[in-house]
Every structure is written in C-alpha cells, then in structure tokens.
Enzyme design. Structure first.
Site, PDB file in Angstrom:
ATOM      1  N   CYS A 112      36.514  38.479  45.137  1.00  8.44           N
ATOM      2  CA  CYS A 112      36.082  39.571  44.208  1.00  8.44           C
ATOM      3  C   CYS A 112      34.882  39.735  45.216  1.00  8.44           C
ATOM      4  O   CYS A 112      34.195  40.926  44.909  1.00  8.44           O
ATOM      5  CB  CYS A 112      35.320  38.846  43.206  1.00  8.44           C
ATOM      6  SG  CYS A 112      34.888  37.005  43.682  1.00  8.44           S
ATOM      7  N   GLU A 145      34.683  35.778  35.123  1.00 13.81           N
ATOM      8  CA  GLU A 145      34.619  36.039  36.379  1.00 13.81           C
ATOM      9  C   GLU A 145      34.930  37.177  36.769  1.00 13.81           C
ATOM     10  O   GLU A 145      36.419  36.337  37.191  1.00 13.81           O
ATOM     11  CB  GLU A 145      34.208  34.528  37.280  1.00 13.81           C
ATOM     12  CG  GLU A 145      32.786  34.371  36.963  1.00 13.81           C
ATOM     13  CD  GLU A 145      31.171  34.293  36.713  1.00 13.81           C
ATOM     14  OE1 GLU A 145      31.334  35.696  37.395  1.00 13.81           O
ATOM     15  OE2 GLU A 145      30.639  34.473  35.972  1.00 13.81           O
TER      16      GLU A 145
HETATM   17  P1  NAD Z   1      44.718  39.076  37.500  1.00 10.04           P
HETATM   18  O1  NAD Z   1      43.562  39.771  36.497  1.00 10.04           O
HETATM   19  O2  NAD Z   1      45.861  40.576  37.746  1.00 10.04           O
HETATM   20  O3  NAD Z   1      45.042  38.145  36.895  1.00 10.04           O
HETATM   21  C1  NAD Z   1      44.178  36.631  36.533  1.00 10.04           C
HETATM   22  C2  NAD Z   1      44.881  35.597  35.741  1.00 10.04           C
HETATM   23  O4  NAD Z   1      45.324  36.428  34.434  1.00 10.04           O
HETATM   24  C3  NAD Z   1      47.186  35.232  36.476  1.00 10.04           C
HETATM   25  O5  NAD Z   1      46.817  34.144  35.947  1.00 10.04           O
HETATM   26  C4  NAD Z   1      47.611  36.474  35.711  1.00 10.04           C
HETATM   27  O6  NAD Z   1      48.540  36.202  35.136  1.00 10.04           O
HETATM   28  C5  NAD Z   1      46.729  36.916  34.511  1.00 10.04           C
HETATM   29  N1  NAD Z   1      47.485  37.507  33.338  1.00 10.04           N
HETATM   30  C6  NAD Z   1      47.279  38.463  33.327  1.00 10.04           C
HETATM   31  N2  NAD Z   1      47.424  39.381  32.301  1.00 10.04           N
HETATM   32  C7  NAD Z   1      47.358  39.083  31.249  1.00 10.04           C
HETATM   33  C8  NAD Z   1      47.719  39.112  29.820  1.00 10.04           C
HETATM   34  N3  NAD Z   1      47.348  39.460  28.981  1.00 10.04           N
HETATM   35  N4  NAD Z   1      46.944  37.698  28.830  1.00 10.04           N
HETATM   36  C9  NAD Z   1      46.940  35.691  30.247  1.00 10.04           C
HETATM   37  N5  NAD Z   1      47.107  35.958  31.217  1.00 10.04           N
HETATM   38  C10 NAD Z   1      46.980  37.113  32.008  1.00 10.04           C
HETATM   39  O7  NAD Z   1      43.800  38.881  38.659  1.00 10.04           O
HETATM   40  P2  NAD Z   1      44.151  38.621  40.131  1.00 10.04           P
HETATM   41  O8  NAD Z   1      44.998  40.152  40.764  1.00 10.04           O
HETATM   42  O9  NAD Z   1      45.087  36.788  40.247  1.00 10.04           O
HETATM   43  O10 NAD Z   1      43.420  38.083  40.876  1.00 10.04           O
HETATM   44  C11 NAD Z   1      42.178  39.449  41.258  1.00 10.04           C
HETATM   45  C12 NAD Z   1      40.588  39.822  40.321  1.00 10.04           C
HETATM   46  O11 NAD Z   1      40.085  38.281  40.060  1.00 10.04           O
HETATM   47  C13 NAD Z   1      40.484  41.002  40.869  1.00 10.04           C
HETATM   48  O12 NAD Z   1      39.414  41.414  40.149  1.00 10.04           O
HETATM   49  C14 NAD Z   1      38.716  40.200  41.634  1.00 10.04           C
HETATM   50  O13 NAD Z   1      37.661  40.819  41.300  1.00 10.04           O
HETATM   51  C15 NAD Z   1      38.816  38.950  40.652  1.00 10.04           C
HETATM   52  N6  NAD Z   1      38.143  37.294  40.975  1.00 10.04           N
HETATM   53  C16 NAD Z   1      36.988  38.122  40.683  1.00 10.04           C
HETATM   54  C17 NAD Z   1      36.292  35.908  40.852  1.00 10.04           C
HETATM   55  C18 NAD Z   1      34.744  36.119  40.076  1.00 10.04           C
HETATM   56  O14 NAD Z   1      34.178  35.204  40.625  1.00 10.04           O
HETATM   57  N7  NAD Z   1      33.838  37.039  39.942  1.00 10.04           N
HETATM   58  C19 NAD Z   1      37.032  35.130  41.584  1.00 10.04           C
HETATM   59  C20 NAD Z   1      37.509  35.689  41.930  1.00 10.04           C
HETATM   60  C21 NAD Z   1      38.743  36.658  41.293  1.00 10.04           C
END
Ligand code: NAD
Length: 543
Positions: A328, A294
């Site tokens: 989100c 998501e």
């Molecule tokens: P992010 O993508 O920066 O990080 C998410 C996770 O991925 C973190 O644990 C991060 O450390 C990890 N990560 C980042 N790069 C990685 C890689 N290359 N390999 C493995 N892991 C990696 O997101 P964020 O800033 O924590 O959260 C915000 C985002 O999440 C927004 O885009 C928001 O819309 C989305 N979000 C979506 C929903 C939904 O249900 N659609 C819900 C909550 C948040």
C-alpha cells in the site's frame, strides 16, 4: 488473581536475517520451501470454535508464479458458517475477557517466540508460495513484522492499562479497559501475512473475540497463522477463521446486534461500502461499532534539484517495485526536478533493467509474480493504456506474460501531464509514473502533489537543501500519514514508524501502536468514595 504488578519483557525489533549465500537460515528456508512445494496438496479447514470445518465446495490454491501448480484446497463456507463463527466467538467471550491480562499477553509473547524459532521457515515459505514474495520480502513481513506486532502490542497494552486518573483526598478514581461488548470482525488483505494476523491479534489481545475473513489469495499462509496461534495456546473460539464470500459475511455480520467493531485493511472502495452498510444498520447494534480501516494509497516521491540522483533512482527502484509494487506504501508517482532527471533516468533504467524476475524459489529473483489473474489483467490494461497515450512514454518494462505465472515487467512511465491517469489512480502493481518539473517550479509542484490524489498514505522528499526539506514537510503535512525524508516511502517498522494514512487512505489509527489498541477497549471509570456523606445539606445552606 495475582498479587503483583507484572512488567512485560521490553519489546525490541526482531532482527532481519540476511539469508546470505552459505548462511544456515538460507539453506533451512529453501529446504522448507521445497518441502511445502512438493508435499501432497493440503486441505485447509475453516476454524470455528474447537472445530475444523470442511465442506464440499473446495477452492484451489496455487502459487501466483506457477498457476498450474496445486498447493491444496480450502473449504468454502456459506451463511451457516458465518453464523457458527459469530456464535463460537460470543461463546468464548466471557472466559477470554475475564482471563487476567498477563495470561492473554503470554499467549502472544509465546506466539512471537514460536514464530522467531520453529515456525519461522513455515510462515516465510507459505508466504513465498501463496503471495509470491522473495525470501527477503517474506522475512520482513511474515516473520519480523508479525513478531514485532505481537511483542510491541503487549507492551502498548500495558501502557494503556497504566493510564490512570488522578484521585482527590477521600476517594479513589480508577479506569479499567473493558473489551468491546460483542465481537470484532477482521477483514484482511492478501498482501501482508503480518497484517492479516495483526488485525485479529490486536483486538484479541485486548480481550475481544474475533470473526476473521482472510483474502482468498492469502488462505495458504493464513492457515499457518491459525496453527501458530493454536500452538501458542490461544483458546478455541477467540479467533474464528472463515473462508466465505466477503459480501455474504458482511451482510450477516453487519446486521448482528453484537457486532462491535470492524478491523479492516484493503481497498478504499470496499472500506467505504462496508462503512455505509454499518451506518445504515446503526439501529440494530447494542453499541456504536468501532471502525478501523487502513486502505489504498497513491504514494509519492518528490526529488528536489539538490537531491543525489543515485539516491533518488535507488529509492524509486526499491520503493516502487519490491513485492511487485503491491505494498500500500509503494511509490507509484514521482516528481523529479529537471536538472537531475537525466542522471536519475539513466540509473533508474539501468537498475530496473538488471532485476531478475521469476519464482521466489530461485533466491536471486528480486521480482516475482503479481497476486492473481484479476490483478494481472488490471495492471496490463494500465500498461496498454500508457502505450497508446500521446502524453506518456514507457521507458522501462511495458511487457507482461501470464503463460506460467502472473508476471509483469516492472514498468516506468514518463508523462508530461501531471494529472495523467496513472499519476492519480492506485494501480497496485509494478508501474511507476514520473512527471519531470522545472527546477523553479518546486513550490507549485508541492501543491500538485498535495492535490492530485484522494489518498494520503505515504510519501517522501529527497533533497540536500534544508529549506526545500522544510518546505515540503510543511506543504505536504496532510498528503501522507507516513512521511519520509531522503528515503523510499516503504518499509515502516513496528515501534519505529507507526503506520497509517488519512484522507481516502484510512482512519489513521496506526497499526502496531497504542493508537490502534485503544480502539479495541471501552474504558469504565470507577469512582470510590471513602467517607460517604450522610446529609444532603452543603455548608452554604447554613443560616
Ligand atoms: P480488497 O479490498 O480487494 O480486499 C480486502 C478484503 O476485503 C478481502 O478479504 C476481501 O475478500 C474482502 N472484501 C472484498 N469485498 C468485500 C465486501 N463487499 N464485503 C466484505 N468483505 C469484502 O483488497 P486487497 O486486494 O486484498 O488488498 C489490496 C488493497 O489493500 C490495496 O488497495 C492496498 O492499498 C490496501 N492495503 C492498505 C494497507 C494500509 O495499511 N493502508 C495495507 C495493505 C493493503
């Protein structure tokens, strides 16, 4: 082994406590917040198997609203810890997968009740401190939504197990729902404590073992999740929490033969890169990994000329700015019919101007800080951009200050260009952009809403005119996985509005629903024949 089919307790949504002035829960939570704020800095380990691992590489944890304050440290791991977490998960798999389902269910039902009771304040206070959520935002996330995830998922699990095939005379057909062969990798975002826990708990409930990498800015509340699950009796090794570099963890996990599934929530760009890596490593795996993600959103509100301006302004004030727009589902682009715009504008500017901004420790603050300096700088750069563009005007907010905490004043931008940058890109902060359309351009505007962004997470139509509501519902069929009529586009409740988006917003497997849980099992069909043939000749072969 039990000689009975058990019914699980009927899931009902956890009531949201009011925290009204004078209430017991208000005093109790604020007391816990003070206690946790004032305690000596804590040292959060990684949880691998039965071990709590500490390393020499400590990372500081600070509240976003007071970055000079040290809440504690977490221990940064390396490749050896990723490997150890995978090994610990695989070692725990057999016993956990073979445990009768009612015992797995009981662990999570117990976690729900512990969270509703003795863990509630700690989970809420840690979320207020780590993620800068006010009391209400913490309560609806860290307490209520997580309790709901645990309880409803137990019910959905039994729904899946009850799904059985027909049997013709002389045979008995059965379906059993095996956990995936291998381990699941849960990668979680900073913004919801409940999502972080659920991305691990949902696969685990279905009998899987999990390696969990939380977001670094959420580790302070993540460790309360681990304490809760341990207290609930989750066996060691079923969920292993590692605090390591994301790409490093990905590199090791995605090249492991036993990698069986990814449960991800976070940004679209990261999800796409993970999927690509999994795709290019496909030859390495025992099975085809399940990929559930998501991701981002560019969520909309469309206000028809027949909408009530006060309702529109309030939906925007709450939908765009609660938790600093870091949901989100937060409204971040709005399309307002010109005849109601003056009244909407007046009320919206008034409402936004009346927000109290500051620490969540002061209960009257509606708006708190954004998560970290990186997010602050990114959001501030968008505001600077809006300030110098001739086709945009800032009508509220527009200032920011990171001297003590990462504070951005909730900002409303009005643009004459429906494809203006902030109408298209996910900002993930308290910035709302509005485009005013002529009353007779409603149909064209719906097309615009549908085509402006790559995302399709949430959106809403506000109108009294039933034809307009029906028209928007149809025209925006693919523009949002969660669609609202006369409401803000945030605040989905487990069991009531299953949550998830399509297009660039994710795989739409609907967290906290049967649709999600079914991704964490691999069904085995068993056909048993009671009178087995003893001669190959069918009747048609007779002379
Ligand atoms: P992010 O993508 O920066 O990080 C998410 C996770 O991925 C973190 O644990 C991060 O450390 C990890 N990560 C980042 N790069 C990685 C890689 N290359 N390999 C493995 N892991 C990696 O997101 P964020 O800033 O924590 O959260 C915000 C985002 O999440 C927004 O885009 C928001 O819309 C989305 N979000 C979506 C929903 C939904 O249900 N659609 C819900 C909550 C948040």
């Amino acid at each position: 082994m039990s000689n009975a089919f058990f019914n699980v307790p009927k899931a009902v949504n956890e009531p949201v406590k009011s925290y009204a002035k004078g209430s017991l829960e208000r005093a109790s939570l604020l007391n816990m917040y003070e206690l946790m704020y004032n305690q000596d800095p804590i040292d959060v380990p990684m949880y691998i198997g039965s071990n709590e691992i500490r390393t020499d590489r400590k990372k500081r944890m600070a509240p976003p609203h007071e970055h000079s304050k040290t809440l504690g440290y977490f221990n940064y791991g390396d490749e050896s810890h990723v490997r150890a977490a995978i090994d610990a998960a695989l070692e725990a798999r057999k016993a956990w997968a073979n445990l009768p389902w009612q015992d797995r269910a009981a662990v999570f039902l117990r976690a729900a009740d512990l969270l509703a009771g003795p863990f509630r304040d700690r989970m809420n206070a840690s979320t207020m401190l780590a993620q800068s959520k006010n009391v209400f935002q913490a309560e609806i996330d860290a307490a209520c939504e997580l309790i709901d995830f645990f309880r409803f998922n137990v019910q959905f699990m039994t729904q899946i197990y009850n799904e059985q095939p027909e049997s013709m005379p002389g045979m008995w057909n059965r379906l059993e729902y095996r956990p995936l062969e291998g381990f699941v990798f849960a990668v979680t975002p900073f913004n919801f404590t409940s999502i972080a826990a659920n991305l691990c708990a949902a696969p685990a409930m279905m009998g899987n073992v999990v390696v969990w990498k939380p977001a670094e800015t959420q580790v302070y509340s993540a460790h309360v999740i681990m304490e809760l699950l341990k207290e609930a009796g989750l066996p060691d090794g079923v969920i292993n929490m590692i605090t390591v570099d994301g790409p490093l963890a990905g590199e090791m996990v995605f090249s492991h033969k036993e990698f069986a599934g990814l449960h991800f929530t976070g940004s679209t760009a990261v999800f796409r890169s993970l999927w690509k890596t999994i795709g290019s490593n496909l030859d390495k795996y025992r099975s085809y990994p399940r990929i559930v993600g998501e991701t981002g959103g560019k969520d909309f509100v469309v206000a028809h000329a027949s909408a009530n301006p006060l309702e529109v302004a309030t939906a925007l004030a709450r939908g765009a700015f609660e938790f600093q727009g870091q949901k989100c589902s937060a409204a971040s682009r709005a399309y307002i019919s010109s005849s109601i715009w003056p009244a909407v504008k007046k009320s919206l500017v008034e409402q936004v101007g009346s927000f109290n901004i500051g620490s969540p420790g002061v209960i009257s603050n509606f708006i708190n800080a954004v998560i970290d300096e990186r997010a602050f700088d990114k959001i501030a750069a968008y505001i600077d951009y809006c300030n110098v563009q001739s086709d945009a005007e800032i009508i509220a907010g527009g200032t920011y200050d990171k001297s003590t905490g990462y504070y951005i004043n909730p900002t409303v931008v009005v643009t004459t260009n429906p494809m203006f940058r902030t109408m298209v890109e996910e900002i993930f902060g308290p910035v709302l952009t509005i485009f005013v359309f002529e009353d007779n351009q409603f149909e064209e505007t719906l097309n615009l809403v549908d085509e402006t962004s790559e995302y399709a997470l949430t959106g809403s139509i506000m109108a009294k005119d039933r034809y307009a509501i029906e028209r928007a519902t149809k025209a925006l069929e693919n523009a949002a996985g969660n669609f609202y009529i006369n409401d803000k586009p945030t605040g989905a409740v487990v069991g009531q509005q299953p949550f998830g988006g399509a297009r660039g917003s994710g795989t739409n497997d609907k967290a906290g629903a049967v649709m999600n849980l079914v991704r964490w099992v691999s069904a085995r069909t068993i056909k048993e024949t009671f009178v087995t043939p003893t001669d190959y000749r069918y009747p048609f072969l007779s002379q």
